[in-house]
Design a protein around this motif. Structure first.
Motif, PDB file in Angstrom:
ATOM      1  N   MET A   1       0.348  -1.347  -0.297  1.00  0.00           N
ATOM      2  CA  MET A   1       0.261   0.252   0.101  1.00  0.00           C
ATOM      3  C   MET A   1       0.547   1.112   0.156  1.00  0.00           C
ATOM      4  SD  MET A   1       0.163   1.858   3.131  1.00  0.00           S
ATOM      5  CE  MET A   1      -1.438   2.153   3.399  1.00  0.00           C
ATOM      6  N   HIS A   2       0.243   2.748  -0.209  1.00  0.00           N
ATOM      7  CA  HIS A   2       1.362   3.491  -0.188  1.00  0.00           C
ATOM      8  C   HIS A   2      -0.394   4.474   0.589  1.00  0.00           C
ATOM      9  CE1 HIS A   2      -0.658   4.586  -3.878  1.00  0.00           C
ATOM     10  NE2 HIS A   2      -0.364   3.192  -4.378  1.00  0.00           N
ATOM     11  N   HIS A   3       0.906   5.852   0.513  1.00  0.00           N
ATOM     12  CA  HIS A   3      -0.367   7.341   0.876  1.00  0.00           C
ATOM     13  C   HIS A   3      -0.294   8.333  -0.069  1.00  0.00           C
ATOM     14  CE1 HIS A   3       0.657   5.366   4.451  1.00  0.00           C
ATOM     15  NE2 HIS A   3      -0.400   5.396   5.469  1.00  0.00           N
ATOM     16  N   HIS A  40       5.063   0.398   6.051  1.00  0.00           N
ATOM     17  CA  HIS A  40       6.021  -0.860   5.202  1.00  0.00           C
ATOM     18  C   HIS A  40       6.551  -1.173   6.842  1.00  0.00           C
ATOM     19  CE1 HIS A  40       5.152   0.143   1.110  1.00  0.00           C
ATOM     20  NE2 HIS A  40       3.663  -0.026   1.539  1.00  0.00           N
ATOM     21  N   ALA A  41       7.343  -0.802   6.700  1.00  0.00           N
ATOM     22  CA  ALA A  41       8.592  -1.234   8.192  1.00  0.00           C
ATOM     23  C   ALA A  41       7.877  -1.920   9.354  1.00  0.00           C
ATOM     24  CB  ALA A  41       9.281  -0.174   9.079  1.00  0.00           C
ATOM     25  N   GLN A  42       7.092  -0.927   9.373  1.00  0.00           N
ATOM     26  CA  GLN A  42       5.739  -1.360  10.833  1.00  0.00           C
ATOM     27  C   GLN A  42       5.329  -3.392   9.891  1.00  0.00           C
ATOM     28  OE1 GLN A  42       3.141   1.432  11.043  1.00  0.00           O
ATOM     29  NE2 GLN A  42       5.029   2.466  12.529  1.00  0.00           N
ATOM     30  N   VAL A  43       4.867  -2.893   8.894  1.00  0.00           N
ATOM     31  CA  VAL A  43       4.254  -4.822   8.820  1.00  0.00           C
ATOM     32  C   VAL A  43       5.036  -5.675   8.392  1.00  0.00           C
ATOM     33  CG1 VAL A  43       3.136  -5.665   6.785  1.00  0.00           C
ATOM     34  CG2 VAL A  43       2.072  -3.316   6.990  1.00  0.00           C
ATOM     35  N   ILE A  44       6.517  -5.650   8.318  1.00  0.00           N
ATOM     36  CA  ILE A  44       7.989  -6.471   8.932  1.00  0.00           C
ATOM     37  C   ILE A  44       7.738  -6.712   9.853  1.00  0.00           C
ATOM     38  CG2 ILE A  44      10.122  -6.728   8.103  1.00  0.00           C
ATOM     39  CD1 ILE A  44       9.507  -4.768   5.156  1.00  0.00           C
ATOM     40  N   ALA A  45       8.145  -5.506  10.431  1.00  0.00           N
ATOM     41  CA  ALA A  45       8.235  -6.009  11.813  1.00  0.00           C
ATOM     42  C   ALA A  45       7.002  -6.568  12.792  1.00  0.00           C
ATOM     43  CB  ALA A  45       8.620  -5.236  12.618  1.00  0.00           C
ATOM     44  N   ARG A  46       5.969  -6.568  12.432  1.00  0.00           N
ATOM     45  CA  ARG A  46       4.563  -7.081  12.656  1.00  0.00           C
ATOM     46  C   ARG A  46       5.011  -8.703  12.167  1.00  0.00           C
ATOM     47  NH1 ARG A  46       1.377  -2.183  12.735  1.00  0.00           N
ATOM     48  NH2 ARG A  46       0.998  -3.016  10.511  1.00  0.00           N
ATOM     49  N   ALA A  47       5.543  -8.891  11.023  1.00  0.00           N
ATOM     50  CA  ALA A  47       5.020 -10.028  10.553  1.00  0.00           C
ATOM     51  C   ALA A  47       6.312 -10.928  11.464  1.00  0.00           C
ATOM     52  CB  ALA A  47       5.705  -9.843   9.211  1.00  0.00           C
ATOM     53  N   PRO A 253       4.777  -9.668   3.538  1.00  0.00           N
ATOM     54  CA  PRO A 253       5.734 -10.607   4.371  1.00  0.00           C
ATOM     55  C   PRO A 253       4.878 -11.114   5.024  1.00  0.00           C
ATOM     56  CG  PRO A 253       5.773  -7.625   3.765  1.00  0.00           C
ATOM     57  CD  PRO A 253       4.598  -8.162   2.660  1.00  0.00           C
ATOM     58  N   SER A 254       3.730 -11.616   5.634  1.00  0.00           N
ATOM     59  CA  SER A 254       3.075 -11.842   6.434  1.00  0.00           C
ATOM     60  C   SER A 254       3.671 -14.122   6.122  1.00  0.00           C
ATOM     61  CB  SER A 254       1.962 -11.666   6.608  1.00  0.00           C
ATOM     62  OG  SER A 254       1.602 -12.339   5.451  1.00  0.00           O
ATOM     63  N   ALA A 255       3.656 -13.894   4.584  1.00  0.00           N
ATOM     64  CA  ALA A 255       3.719 -15.073   4.379  1.00  0.00           C
ATOM     65  C   ALA A 255       5.513 -15.459   4.511  1.00  0.00           C
ATOM     66  CB  ALA A 255       2.971 -15.928   2.879  1.00  0.00           C
ATOM     67  N   TYR A 256       6.156 -14.816   3.946  1.00  0.00           N
ATOM     68  CA  TYR A 256       7.725 -14.413   3.581  1.00  0.00           C
ATOM     69  C   TYR A 256       8.069 -15.392   5.349  1.00  0.00           C
ATOM     70  CZ  TYR A 256      12.423 -12.875   3.219  1.00  0.00           C
ATOM     71  OH  TYR A 256      13.377 -12.940   3.151  1.00  0.00           O
ATOM     72  N   ALA A 257       7.663 -14.546   6.356  1.00  0.00           N
ATOM     73  CA  ALA A 257       7.520 -14.982   7.683  1.00  0.00           C
ATOM     74  C   ALA A 257       7.034 -15.675   7.761  1.00  0.00           C
ATOM     75  CB  ALA A 257       7.246 -13.412   8.439  1.00  0.00           C
ATOM     76  N   GLY A 258       6.309 -16.479   7.964  1.00  0.00           N
ATOM     77  CA  GLY A 258       5.747 -17.786   8.221  1.00  0.00           C
ATOM     78  C   GLY A 258       6.493 -18.879   7.063  1.00  0.00           C
ATOM     79  N   MET A 259       6.987 -18.475   5.933  1.00  0.00           N
ATOM     80  CA  MET A 259       8.112 -20.207   5.286  1.00  0.00           C
ATOM     81  C   MET A 259       9.188 -20.246   6.316  1.00  0.00           C
ATOM     82  SD  MET A 259      10.791 -19.211   3.041  1.00  0.00           S
ATOM     83  CE  MET A 259      10.236 -18.221   1.864  1.00  0.00           C
ATOM     84  N   LEU A 273      17.442  -9.562   8.397  1.00  0.00           N
ATOM     85  CA  LEU A 273      16.732  -9.676   7.241  1.00  0.00           C
ATOM     86  C   LEU A 273      17.288  -7.865   6.473  1.00  0.00           C
ATOM     87  CD1 LEU A 273      12.594  -9.696   8.133  1.00  0.00           C
ATOM     88  CD2 LEU A 273      13.782 -11.800   7.277  1.00  0.00           C
ATOM     89  N   GLU A 274      17.633  -9.026   4.829  1.00  0.00           N
ATOM     90  CA  GLU A 274      18.134  -7.329   4.367  1.00  0.00           C
ATOM     91  C   GLU A 274      16.990  -6.475   3.546  1.00  0.00           C
ATOM     92  OE1 GLU A 274      21.304  -9.157   2.234  1.00  0.00           O
ATOM     93  OE2 GLU A 274      22.682  -9.341   3.910  1.00  0.00           O
ATOM     94  N   PRO A 275      15.039  -6.084   3.653  1.00  0.00           N
ATOM     95  CA  PRO A 275      14.613  -5.408   2.929  1.00  0.00           C
ATOM     96  C   PRO A 275      15.244  -3.930   2.394  1.00  0.00           C
ATOM     97  CG  PRO A 275      13.673  -5.506   5.289  1.00  0.00           C
ATOM     98  CD  PRO A 275      15.533  -5.881   5.528  1.00  0.00           C
TER      99      PRO A 275
END
Length: 424
Positions: A1-3, A40-47, A253-259, A273-275
């Motif tokens: 997503m974006h603003h 986006h940083a927060q989405v990855i951290a939560r994942a 990111p959620s699927a990536y983190a789960g994998m 991680l190096e996003p």
């Protein structure tokens, strides 16, 4: 997503009309949304909650100090590939203990700098680099924590110019040589083996090749531990893709983190991680102004004031960027097919071929979407064109975070030798 969205028929970044930015700083220019970077940083951290994880943002994606400072406040570390990137990360407030140093061509002064600051890890890419790092660390009386970047020979798909994990790519230690080099590393002074590193490419939407690479790394980790190496970290690199156009649906990111949680289960390692693109890509746009419409027998060229020196990705990778008019077109507005090009004296200076766009006229402004990653950082002053400004939006305000240089500033590092200026 974006603003980025249309508000009152004008494209906005958060609460700022992009026309107002263009009026203030001119075009071409880059505009970034701080809210999108943070989100986006927060989405990855939560994942990755619940996993021992260091999110080391890839500075090469967008290294503006304001962006790095924004991400430092979100707790991100940094993945750097040069001494300059490391100094940028440090200046932005990212602690050295959260910095990993990647890249195939580290120099002795760069190693010295990183060791002096006490960075988290070196990702070593060759036997020659390993031996030089040992010598530099020993001379300083320091120990370099290292992971060897191994090349798993896994194809990730996508453009060949952003593939990094196949046999024949310049990156990493060949799979067949990895264990022997780990054995050598264990004998070298100034070297502490702490992990394994892998990175197979960029703009990867499918998790299957990533999983294949990570499973190979897990198997290697078991063999290395059995050989006596204390492997406590696995750096899985970056590469997660973003949607550049309608129909793109990269893994979230959620699927990536789960994998990763499944593949690394029971290993007891810190995951690094190096996003880069996944944080920065959709957080920025490049604004340009239409100069001319140039009809040709078989096409119509739309010539802009922005060129490949400002946004290199289409010329370098045949990359797609959605192009939107800053002034919203009516739903029933006529469209036309344009070859969208810039002013650079190169045939590769083109952004799109036969792109259907609302009919535009000289003076109209366009926004190149998803330009937050590998946009401004790849720009140059080719054709003696100044580097474009970068603007960061925060709510309803914007700030210039890199200004356009003057001509005098562009040439101040150059000089004419006195033998050319002396009169006979």
């Amino acid at each position: 997503m974006h603003h980025f969205s249309y508000q009152n028929s004008s494209l906005h970044c958060e609460g700022v009309d992009l026309n107002a930015v263009a009026d203030a700083v001119g075009t071409p220019c880059y505009v970034y949304s701080s809210a999108t970077f943070r989100h986006h940083a927060q989405v990855i951290a939560r994942a990755f909650e619940g996993q021992d994880c260091l999110i080391a943002y890839s500075v090469k994606a967008n290294g503006n100090l304001a962006i790095l400072s924004t991400l430092a406040r979100e707790g991100c570390g940094a993945d750097v590939v040069s001494g300059g990137e490391m100094q940028r990360a440090l200046k932005a407030g990212i602690p050295a203990s959260r910095i990993v140093f990647s890249g195939v061509g580290k120099t002795a002064p760069e190693m010295d700098l990183a060791l002096s600051h006490g960075i988290h890890q070196f990702n070593v890419e060759s036997a020659g680099e390993l031996r030089l790092l040992s010598a530099v660390a020993s001379a300083l009386g320091k120990t370099a924590p290292i992971a060897l970047r191994v090349n798993p020979d896994v194809a990730a798909g996508g453009h060949p110019n952003i593939s990094t994990g196949k046999k024949g790519d310049k990156f990493g230690i060949p799979w067949s040589q990895a264990e022997a080099l780990y054995a050598e590393a264990a004998t070298l002074p100034g070297i502490a083996v702490v992990g394994v590193d892998v990175h197979i490419g960029s703009q990867i939407g499918d998790l299957v090749p990533m999983r294949a690479a990570f499973e190979k790394i897990v198997g290697l980790t078991g063999r290395l531990r059995a050989a006596g190496h204390s492997i406590s970290r696995i750096d899985v690199g970056g590469g997660l893709g973003i949607p550049y156009k309608a129909g793109d649906a990269p893994a979230p990111p959620s699927a990536y983190a789960g994998m990763i949680a499944e593949v690394m289960a029971g290993l007891g390692v810190q995951v690094i991680l190096e996003p880069g693109r996944v944080i920065a890509g959709n957080a920025g746009v490049m604004l340009a102004t239409v100069l001319y419409e140039k009809p040709a027998p078989d096409r119509t060229f739309l010539i802009l004031d922005a060129g490949m020196n400002d946004l290199m990705r289409p010329a370098l990778y045949d990359a797609h960027h959605d192009i939107l008019p800053v002034e919203e077109a009516a739903a029933d507005a006529p469209t036309a097919a344009y070859d969208v090009v810039g002013p650079i004296c190169e045939s590769t200076d083109k952004f799109a071929v036969a792109r259907q766009l609302p009919a535009v006229a000289p003076g109209d402004r366009l926004a190149f979407m998803s330009a937050g990653a590998y946009g401004a950082v790849l720009s140059s002053a080719y054709n003696a064109r100044p580097l474009v400004p970068e603007v960061l939006v925060h709510g309803d305000r914007f700030d210039i975070v890199r200004r356009r240089p003057t001509f005098d500033e562009m040439v101040e590092l150059e000089q004419v030798p006195d033998w050319l200026t002396r009169t006979a």
